[in-house]
Design an enzyme around this catalytic site. Structure first.
Site, PDB file in Angstrom:
ATOM      1  N   GLU A 185       0.886  -1.236  -0.167  1.00 34.97           N
ATOM      2  CA  GLU A 185       0.085   0.019   0.020  1.00 34.97           C
ATOM      3  C   GLU A 185       0.904   1.474   0.051  1.00 34.97           C
ATOM      4  O   GLU A 185       0.657   2.261   0.730  1.00 34.97           O
ATOM      5  CB  GLU A 185      -0.922   0.155   1.363  1.00 34.97           C
ATOM      6  N   GLU A 265      -6.618  -7.675  -0.504  1.00 35.75           N
ATOM      7  CA  GLU A 265      -6.818  -7.988   0.849  1.00 35.75           C
ATOM      8  C   GLU A 265      -8.237  -7.388   0.866  1.00 35.75           C
ATOM      9  O   GLU A 265      -8.786  -6.505   1.223  1.00 35.75           O
ATOM     10  CB  GLU A 265      -6.071  -7.015   1.646  1.00 35.75           C
TER      11      GLU A 265
HETATM   12  C1  LIG Z   1      -6.332   2.143  11.049  1.00 29.83           C
HETATM   13  C2  LIG Z   1      -5.332   1.901  10.106  1.00 29.83           C
HETATM   14  C3  LIG Z   1      -5.161   0.635   9.322  1.00 29.83           C
HETATM   15  C4  LIG Z   1      -4.276   0.607   8.050  1.00 29.83           C
HETATM   16  N1  LIG Z   1      -4.215  -0.636   7.675  1.00 29.83           N
HETATM   17  C5  LIG Z   1      -4.827  -1.356   6.611  1.00 29.83           C
HETATM   18  S1  LIG Z   1      -5.966  -0.494   6.101  1.00 29.83           S
HETATM   19  N2  LIG Z   1      -4.558  -2.569   6.261  1.00 29.83           N
HETATM   20  C6  LIG Z   1      -3.885  -2.755   4.960  1.00 29.83           C
HETATM   21  C7  LIG Z   1      -2.391  -3.371   5.164  1.00 29.83           C
HETATM   22  O1  LIG Z   1      -1.956  -3.664   3.775  1.00 29.83           O
HETATM   23  C8  LIG Z   1      -2.651  -4.520   5.989  1.00 29.83           C
HETATM   24  O2  LIG Z   1      -1.367  -4.992   6.302  1.00 29.83           O
HETATM   25  C9  LIG Z   1      -3.332  -4.370   7.497  1.00 29.83           C
HETATM   26  O3  LIG Z   1      -2.847  -3.260   8.102  1.00 29.83           O
HETATM   27  C10 LIG Z   1      -4.804  -3.826   6.919  1.00 29.83           C
HETATM   28  C11 LIG Z   1      -5.589  -3.576   8.055  1.00 29.83           C
HETATM   29  O4  LIG Z   1      -5.701  -4.850   8.764  1.00 29.83           O
END
Ligand SMILES: CCCCNC(=S)N1C[C@H](O)[C@@H](O)[C@@H](O)[C@H]1CO
Length: 670
Positions: A185, A265
């Site tokens: 991301e 995801e």
């Molecule tokens: C509250 C912010 C959360 C940011 N993380 C997000 S959107 N996510 C996308 C990330 O790639 C994954 O590793 C996980 O961290 C997942 C949430 O479980």
């Protein structure tokens, strides 16, 4: 004659190559942009995958979880590669036991699951510093997740060391790895540095060859995909239940007009934070969107399919309000933290069964759980009783506080010590840079608790020459967003009424080998100071309590053999670190919630007649502090991870008015 002989020999060589080729069928995994699909060995292939991070489940149970994922109808498993799990300290690598990722890949392959691998180097994942080693924070001028030379030098060294290990496990070479994600991301991060992405692309290609599909994953938004994608890497997206799948994939089509639709995801649940209610996502919503995506022919990876546990100190934290994640990574996933199929698992399996053949045979049952019952936890030592063992090399002397990373420590606790320079009737102690919680102790009596969120200052009383200790807990490095650069310990000066305190002794504390010393003290204690907790806990007499160790002996495990999974209930305790035998089980904080029990996998327990121990480092107040309740824990056969949460658990302690007993402050001048 000569020409004939030459012709015949060439013919024989061609036949031999053909024979070898036929023995090893042409394995390939590619993208067919005309048919908008993946091709596996030339045939259309759509994956239905689940995320399962090997670092969050003991190796003892990897096969059990992979079997359950296979029986759910999945044909692929997705995992991160967690850099700091393999190189916690610079140059010290760990690929054994629970860190043996190659064994994990072999098991996935043997189970008939393809692998979608995500080696980062940054992986987010509610994991400490998003998988980046904390020792990077000790490099002046480093810029994380960028083409910064200092950062890329270490990334390059790590990837050139690690990626070649994967080559035999690539699909084209007979292994399970069909796709490899670069970064994670990246479009959500502020650096938006395409040179960095290009450098990673070349690093991955140089080590993994030209065939493997490299891809990126980003949220389904223009800016996110602008910064997160790069030519030659397939752009995929991620989104959760309840979204309009068609609309989401239209966002992806802006960057990949042709090729397979991919949600890398698909959130089956969500992450938790201490002090916040346990997060869940309804099964119906999960199944509706899953059905939509599979009907569109999309490839889907469910994040998480098996969440597991943040054992030890491995949890991360979110930001800008600092919010550490708990020990449980249950994620309300189809398989529970303990690997048990849930109604959500069965419902998802039914949806998958509409699109893929479900393997015949029974679904592996939940593993057996056992309620071992109540264990007496006896006060054994304060941190001061064993400071020499916790810090065998002694303190580092500095003029001003330095960070935990500068002390070459990357997790856990540190003790910062100085002397009060004068008498104080009431003085304002301020530690703006407390990272993350600090227990303020004067002459071995606790007088208050600081935290980075809302308690960086407090009043103290003391006389010249008294010892001022700040016992600091690193609650986990921020793993997402702009706060990623999150050094721990005390990262600022410490002031008393505005004056900077100097001349510090800083103790790096190592909990890894403390058990034998505590067991010996425990035996001594029984002999010298009587048996009752009250007799042996002098530090409570003055009403204060400092971080202390409590030891319990597991009940006789012969009740059942072999040992079974169980859940350690910490109700009545406040906050601390739990160990089963010599394994760091994780953090407990029942006063904050929502997690009250810690999952104890059976492999941590030793069958009779070996004695098993449970050790608590209680940072605050044990249940027997008032000498009416007993200090016990209970092993039960089910998890409690959704308890009510305290508004701010620290309120009950933060403004505690306490004057250490035995110190006469009445005549102190201010
Ligand atoms: C509250 C912010 C959360 C940011 N993380 C997000 S959107 N996510 C996308 C990330 O790639 C994954 O590793 C996980 O961290 C997942 C949430 O479980």
């Amino acid at each position: 004659m000569g020409r004939l002989r030459s012709y015949v020999s060439k013919l024989l060589i061609c036949m031999a190559v053909l024979a070898v080729k036929q023995a090893l069928p042409d394995r390939s995994f590619t993208i067919d942009y005309d048919s908008n699909t993946f091709l596996k060995d030339g045939q259309p292939f759509r994956y239905v995958s689940g995320s399962f991070h090997y670092s969050r489940v003991p190796a003892f149970y990897w096969q059990d979880r992979l079997d359950k994922m296979k029986m759910a109808g999945l044909n692929a498993v997705q995992t991160y590669v967690i850099w700091n799990f393999h190189e916690l300290k610079p140059g010290e690598f760990n690929f054994d036991g629970d860190h043996d990722i190659l064994s994990f890949l072999k098991k996935a392959n043997d189970t008939g699951l393809a692998v979608i691998l995500r080696p980062g180097p940054y992986i987010c994942g509610e994991w400490d510093l998003g998988g980046l080693p904390a020792w990077l924070l000790n490099i002046p001028g480093i810029v994380l997740r960028s083409s910064n030379d200092l950062y890329m030098a270490h990334v390059t060294e790590w990837m050139n060391f690690f990626l070649p290990k994967l080559r035999p496990y690539l699909y084209v070479n007979g292994g399970p790895i069909i796709m490899v994600q670069v970064e994670n991301e990246y479009g959500s991060y502020q650096t938006c540095d395409h040179q960095y992405q290009r450098q990673l692309y070349h690093l991955f290609r140089a080590n993994l060859g030209p065939d493997v599909v490299l891809f990126t994953t980003d949220g389904p938004g223009d800016h996110l995909l602008q910064c997160g994608t790069l030519q030659d890497m397939y752009a995929t997206i991620d989104f959760g239940a309840g979204s309009n799948s068609t609309g989401m994939f239209q966002e992806m089509r802006k960057f990949e007009p042709k090729g397979p639709l991919v949600n890398s995801e698909y959130y089956t649940g969500w992450l938790d934070h201490w002090e916040h209610p346990h997060q869940t996502v309804k099964t119906a919503a999960v199944c509706t969107s899953l059905d939509q995506m599979l009907a569109l022919g999309a490839n889907v990876n469910m994040y998480m399919f098996e969440g597991g546990t943040n054992f030890g100190f491995w949890n991360g934290a979110n930001y800008p309000t600092f919010n550490p994640q708990p020990t449980s990574y249950d994620y309300d996933a189809p398989l529970t933290e303990a690997g048990d199929p849930t109604p959500k698992y069965m419902a998802i399996r039914n949806v998958i069964g509409k699109y893929l053949p479900l393997p015949a045979g029974p679904i592996p049952p939940p593993t057996k759980k056992y309620a071992y019952g109540v264990v007496e936890m006896e006060f054994t030592a304060t941190i001061y009783d064993v400071l020499d063992q916790l810090c065998p090399y002694g303190p580092i002397m500095t003029d001003y506080p330095i960070t935990m990373e500068a002390m070459q420590q990357y997790q856990g606790f540190m003790l910062y010590r100085t002397k009060l320079p004068q008498d104080y009737t009431i003085a304002n102690l301020t530690v703006d840079g407390i990272r993350d919680r600090g227990y303020v102790i004067i002459d071995q009596v606790w007088v208050g608790t600081l935290n980075r969120v809302n308690a960086t200052t407090m009043n103290i009383t003391g006389s010249e020459g008294m010892t001022l200790d700040i016992f600091v807990e690193n609650q986990g490095h921020i793993n997402y967003g702009s706060g990623l650069y999150d050094p721990k310990g005390i990262i600022s000066n410490v002031t008393l009424d505005g004056a900077i305190l100097e001349k510090w002794s800083i103790y790096s504390l190592d909990l890894d080998n403390i058990l034998p010393k505590l067991q010996s003290l425990h035996r001594q204690g029984k002999r010298k100071m009587g048996n009752t907790v009250q007799e042996r806990a002098p530090h409570w007499r003055d009403g204060g309590y400092v971080p202390s160790f409590y030891l319990g002996s597991f009940p006789n495990l012969s009740a059942i053999d072999p040992p079974q999974d169980t859940f350690l209930k910490s109700s009545g305790w406040t906050k601390g670190q739990a160990f089963i035998n010599d394994f760091n089980l994780g953090r407990y904080w029942p006063r904050a919630g929502p997690q009250v029990t810690l999952f104890v996998p059976a492999n941590l327990l030793r069958p009779s007649p070996v004695e098993n121990t449970v050790l608590f480092l209680e940072l605050e107040r044990p249940p027997c502090f008032n000498q009416t309740e007993a200090c016990t824990v209970e092993f039960i056969d089910r998890p409690i991870i959704n308890s009510t949460v305290a508004a701010r658990p620290d309120e009950t302690f933060r403004d505690r008015k306490y004057i250490p007993e035995g110190h006469d402050f009445t005549n102190l001048k201010h």
